[in-house]
Motif scaffolding. Structure first.
Motif, PDB file in Angstrom:
ATOM      1  N   ASN A  78      -2.827  -1.269   4.764  1.00 43.15           N
ATOM      2  CA  ASN A  78      -2.822  -0.488   3.533  1.00 43.15           C
ATOM      3  C   ASN A  78      -3.899  -0.922   2.554  1.00 43.15           C
ATOM      4  OD1 ASN A  78       0.679  -0.418   3.903  1.00 43.15           O
ATOM      5  ND2 ASN A  78      -0.626   1.374   4.090  1.00 43.15           N
ATOM      6  N   VAL A  79      -4.861  -1.701   3.024  1.00 44.56           N
ATOM      7  CA  VAL A  79      -5.996  -2.131   2.192  1.00 44.56           C
ATOM      8  C   VAL A  79      -7.277  -1.707   2.897  1.00 44.56           C
ATOM      9  CG1 VAL A  79      -7.220  -4.088   1.169  1.00 44.56           C
ATOM     10  CG2 VAL A  79      -4.717  -4.100   1.265  1.00 44.56           C
ATOM     11  N   VAL A  80      -8.191  -1.095   2.160  1.00 41.99           N
ATOM     12  CA  VAL A  80      -9.444  -0.633   2.747  1.00 41.99           C
ATOM     13  C   VAL A  80     -10.196  -1.815   3.358  1.00 41.99           C
ATOM     14  CG1 VAL A  80     -10.861  -0.932   0.676  1.00 41.99           C
ATOM     15  CG2 VAL A  80     -11.415   0.886   2.316  1.00 41.99           C
ATOM     16  N   ASP A 165      -5.965  -2.688 -11.254  1.00 43.70           N
ATOM     17  CA  ASP A 165      -6.430  -1.330 -11.547  1.00 43.70           C
ATOM     18  C   ASP A 165      -5.716  -0.321 -10.646  1.00 43.70           C
ATOM     19  OD1 ASP A 165      -7.806   0.552 -12.991  1.00 43.70           O
ATOM     20  OD2 ASP A 165      -9.665   0.387 -11.831  1.00 43.70           O
ATOM     21  N   ILE A 166      -4.409  -0.495 -10.499  1.00 40.60           N
ATOM     22  CA  ILE A 166      -3.625   0.431  -9.687  1.00 40.60           C
ATOM     23  C   ILE A 166      -3.457   1.742 -10.442  1.00 40.60           C
ATOM     24  CG2 ILE A 166      -1.346   0.856  -8.670  1.00 40.60           C
ATOM     25  CD1 ILE A 166      -1.154  -2.170  -8.180  1.00 40.60           C
ATOM     26  N   LYS A 167      -3.834   2.832  -9.792  1.00 38.41           N
ATOM     27  CA  LYS A 167      -3.723   4.178 -10.360  1.00 38.41           C
ATOM     28  C   LYS A 167      -3.898   5.171  -9.216  1.00 38.41           C
ATOM     29  CE  LYS A 167      -8.643   4.122 -11.650  1.00 38.41           C
ATOM     30  NZ  LYS A 167      -9.612   4.295 -12.758  1.00 38.41           N
ATOM     31  N   PRO A 168      -3.514   6.431  -9.396  1.00 39.16           N
ATOM     32  CA  PRO A 168      -3.577   7.390  -8.289  1.00 39.16           C
ATOM     33  C   PRO A 168      -4.952   7.532  -7.641  1.00 39.16           C
ATOM     34  CG  PRO A 168      -2.197   8.264 -10.035  1.00 39.16           C
ATOM     35  CD  PRO A 168      -2.807   7.002 -10.568  1.00 39.16           C
ATOM     36  N   SER A 169      -6.032   7.475  -8.427  1.00 39.52           N
ATOM     37  CA  SER A 169      -7.362   7.660  -7.843  1.00 39.52           C
ATOM     38  C   SER A 169      -7.810   6.465  -7.014  1.00 39.52           C
ATOM     39  CB  SER A 169      -8.392   7.954  -8.940  1.00 39.52           C
ATOM     40  OG  SER A 169      -8.472   6.875  -9.854  1.00 39.52           O
ATOM     41  N   ASN A 170      -7.142   5.324  -7.146  1.00 38.55           N
ATOM     42  CA  ASN A 170      -7.470   4.141  -6.347  1.00 38.55           C
ATOM     43  C   ASN A 170      -6.528   3.979  -5.158  1.00 38.55           C
ATOM     44  OD1 ASN A 170      -9.709   3.378  -7.782  1.00 38.55           O
ATOM     45  ND2 ASN A 170      -8.620   1.927  -9.093  1.00 38.55           N
ATOM     46  N   ILE A 171      -5.762   5.024  -4.881  1.00 36.57           N
ATOM     47  CA  ILE A 171      -4.874   5.032  -3.724  1.00 36.57           C
ATOM     48  C   ILE A 171      -5.317   6.188  -2.830  1.00 36.57           C
ATOM     49  CG2 ILE A 171      -2.489   5.268  -2.925  1.00 36.57           C
ATOM     50  CD1 ILE A 171      -1.638   4.217  -5.730  1.00 36.57           C
ATOM     51  N   LEU A 172      -6.046   5.875  -1.770  1.00 36.10           N
ATOM     52  CA  LEU A 172      -6.534   6.897  -0.854  1.00 36.10           C
ATOM     53  C   LEU A 172      -5.510   7.136   0.255  1.00 36.10           C
ATOM     54  CD1 LEU A 172     -10.330   6.031  -0.470  1.00 36.10           C
ATOM     55  CD2 LEU A 172      -9.162   7.386  -2.235  1.00 36.10           C
ATOM     56  N   LEU A 173      -5.592   8.326   0.862  1.00 34.70           N
ATOM     57  CA  LEU A 173      -4.671   8.703   1.925  1.00 34.70           C
ATOM     58  C   LEU A 173      -5.476   9.264   3.088  1.00 34.70           C
ATOM     59  CD1 LEU A 173      -2.056  10.625  -0.269  1.00 34.70           C
ATOM     60  CD2 LEU A 173      -1.935   8.240   0.464  1.00 34.70           C
ATOM     61  N   THR A 174      -5.326   8.673   4.248  1.00 31.64           N
ATOM     62  CA  THR A 174      -5.997   9.179   5.427  1.00 31.64           C
ATOM     63  C   THR A 174      -5.309  10.469   5.873  1.00 31.64           C
ATOM     64  OG1 THR A 174      -4.611   8.037   7.054  1.00 31.64           O
ATOM     65  CG2 THR A 174      -6.463   6.803   6.125  1.00 31.64           C
ATOM     66  N   LEU A 175      -5.921  11.167   6.821  1.00 33.66           N
ATOM     67  CA  LEU A 175      -5.346  12.407   7.307  1.00 33.66           C
ATOM     68  C   LEU A 175      -4.007  12.179   8.003  1.00 33.66           C
ATOM     69  CD1 LEU A 175      -8.509  14.251   8.652  1.00 33.66           C
ATOM     70  CD2 LEU A 175      -7.347  14.551   6.457  1.00 33.66           C
ATOM     71  N   SER A 176      -3.767  10.951   8.478  1.00 31.27           N
ATOM     72  CA  SER A 176      -2.477  10.637   9.093  1.00 31.27           C
ATOM     73  C   SER A 176      -1.426  10.286   8.049  1.00 31.27           C
ATOM     74  CB  SER A 176      -2.630   9.470  10.073  1.00 31.27           C
ATOM     75  OG  SER A 176      -2.877   8.256   9.378  1.00 31.27           O
ATOM     76  N   GLY A 177      -1.868  10.124   6.783  1.00 27.26           N
ATOM     77  CA  GLY A 177      -0.951   9.764   5.714  1.00 27.26           C
ATOM     78  C   GLY A 177      -0.887   8.281   5.433  1.00 27.26           C
ATOM     79  N   ARG A 178      -1.838   7.505   5.950  1.00 24.35           N
ATOM     80  CA  ARG A 178      -1.823   6.060   5.706  1.00 24.35           C
ATOM     81  C   ARG A 178      -2.483   5.745   4.369  1.00 24.35           C
ATOM     82  NH1 ARG A 178      -4.665   1.472   8.278  1.00 24.35           N
ATOM     83  NH2 ARG A 178      -5.532   2.886   9.836  1.00 24.35           N
TER      84      ARG A 178
END
Length: 458
Positions: A78-80, A165-178
């Motif tokens: 769950n970390v880039v 700096d947790i916020k929605p724009s810093n939480i990416l979602l892959t096409l599988s939903g990860r």
């Protein structure tokens, strides 16, 4: 080869990809572009982040050198991850590249389909018999929140990194939903000696920490009063609460060319201290003159707190929502450097469900006292109880991500769904985990609520 720029030395990985680039994001201190990476006979879509390493042009405390170092030390699903980095000594910039992730939580939250309620309905919600739409919403909300908590728990407990700096724009979602947590440019790592930080642009110590961290409505209230020593991990807990609350705030229609029709923050009370009852929040807000279906109009999710009026305005927005701090709700408040520099009108906390209109109807089955800053020991299986435990004034009393993974909401129906490519051995918590529900994977469920999942190409 090793490159040195103003005392910075780091072993350079394979040179930066030379293919054409498409800018996907541009901020005050960095540029993110999309490109292709040819490696071992395969082509991979990547995101390249570039920023200056010249102190004259860098913006304190943003630090791409520290960011690359911390991401490289935190290997988790769950970390880039970083694929490579490069330093351009002539332009004094640093770049690193990561797998390109096409979607973000911010994009998902902007969809009016990501709601337990239909846009138009004449039927009252039945808590005992949730609709398929509501079940889908709860399934997705639980699965994404759990993954965010899973990643932050790893950062806190294993890597000893506070994201800050947790916020929605810093939480990416892959096409599988990860879930992929990104942007570690203002993060803090506990226990590092000066030798580990010698190449950082802005060296931060436990005795002199930056309070100019976190973003807008996701900033913890203590940061607004000038502390140089604070619990960086508790900062993340507050930001998690503000981010998770946004799953359930109003979805607002606005026109980007006419922002007067749109007001983020949902502040219904005036600053004059008028305590007259505010109009109840609605799942969808459509200002007069805007039509659903007009291609020039956009949906966006409201924030729980209003940061549009600066730090003082944000503090006032927090106090109007969570109540004025006092010796009971925030014992350490007066020890903050700037606590006595301003005075605010005394306000009482509001009940969180009253301002979270996109809570599922099943949440109505459980009563939760969200006005207190001392939550009861026993958790209630509802998302508002989870959010409430993060949004506690006293930093030491906020819910920690590792404890949140065991929250009873995650063990309730529908089941917790993780992406098909997620290594379940990396998932913490006590919830029962599934890779499919109703014959669909997490990625397939996501494709039903936002077209970007259907249209994106990995």
């Amino acid at each position: 080869m090793a490159l040195a720029v103003e005392g910075f030395a780091m072993e350079s990985t394979p040179s930066i990809p030379s293919g054409s680039r498409e800018t996907v994001a541009e901020g005050p201190v960095s540029l993110v572009s999309k490109s292709l990476l040819e490696r071992e006979g395969q082509t991979q879509c990547i995101a390249i982040k570039t920023s200056t390493i010249h102190l004259k042009y860098a913006k304190e405390p943003h630090d791409i050198i520290k960011e690359a170092r911390l991401i490289a030390s935190a290997c988790h699903p769950n970390v880039v991850s970083i694929l490579g980095h490069d330093i351009d000594s002539s332009s004094q910039t640093m770049s690193f590249w990561m797998p390109y992730v096409p979607c973000s939580l911010l994009v998902l939250l902007s969809s009016n389909d990501f709601s337990p309620h239909p846009l138009v309905s004449i039927l009252a919600a039945d808590p005992s018999n949730p609709s398929p739409r509501e079940q889908r919403f709860v399934l997705l909300a639980k699965s994404l929140m759990f993954q965010v908590l899973n990643g932050v728990t790893f950062l806190h407990e294993n890597a000893r990194i506070a994201h800050r700096d947790i916020k929605p724009s810093n939480i990416l979602l892959t096409l599988s939903g990860r879930v992929q947590l990104i942007d570690f440019g203002i993060s803090w790592k506990e226990g590092e000696d000066l030798a580990a930080k010698k190449n950082d642009l802005w060296v931060e110590t436990p005795e002199k920490m930056y309070f100019e961290v976190s973003t807008g409505p996701y900033r913890a209230p203590e940061l607004l009063f000038g502390p140089r020593i604070y619990d960086a991990f508790a900062i993340d807990s507050w930001s998690l609460g503000a981010t998770f609350a946004e799953f359930f705030t109003s979805v607002c229609l606005y026109n980007p060319l006419d922002d007067e029709d749109f007001d983020f923050g949902g502040d219904e009370q005036s600053d004059s201290g008028d305590e007259s009852p505010a109009k109840p929040a609605e799942p969808f807000i459509i200002p007069k003159g805007l039509r659903v279906g007009d291609p020039s109009n956009r949906w966006a999710r409201d924030s729980l707190f209003d940061s549009t009026r600066g730090e003082i305005g944000l503090a006032w927005s927090i106090f109007k929502t969570r109540g004025s701090p006092n010796e009971t709700t925030w014992p350490s408040f007066l020890s903050l450097p700037d606590a006595n520099k301003l005075s605010f009108i005394d306000t009482q906390p509001v009940d969180l469900p009253s301002i979270l209109p996109n809570l599922p109807s099943s949440a109505q089955q459980h009563e939760v006292d969200t006005k207190t800053h001392i939550p009861p020991e026993t958790m209630s299986p509802t998302p508002v109880d989870l959010i409430h435990r993060f949004l506690v004034y006293e930093p030491s009393q906020r819910l920690r991500p590792s404890k949140a993974l065991t929250h009873s909401w995650f063990t309730s129906e529908p089941p917790l769904l993780l992406p098909a490519d997620f290594p379940t051995t990396s998932a913490d918590g006590e919830a029962s985990i599934s890779l499919g529900w109703g014959g669909k994977s997490l990625g397939e469920w996501l494709s039903e609520v936002h077209p970007q999942w259907r249209n994106s190409k990995g």
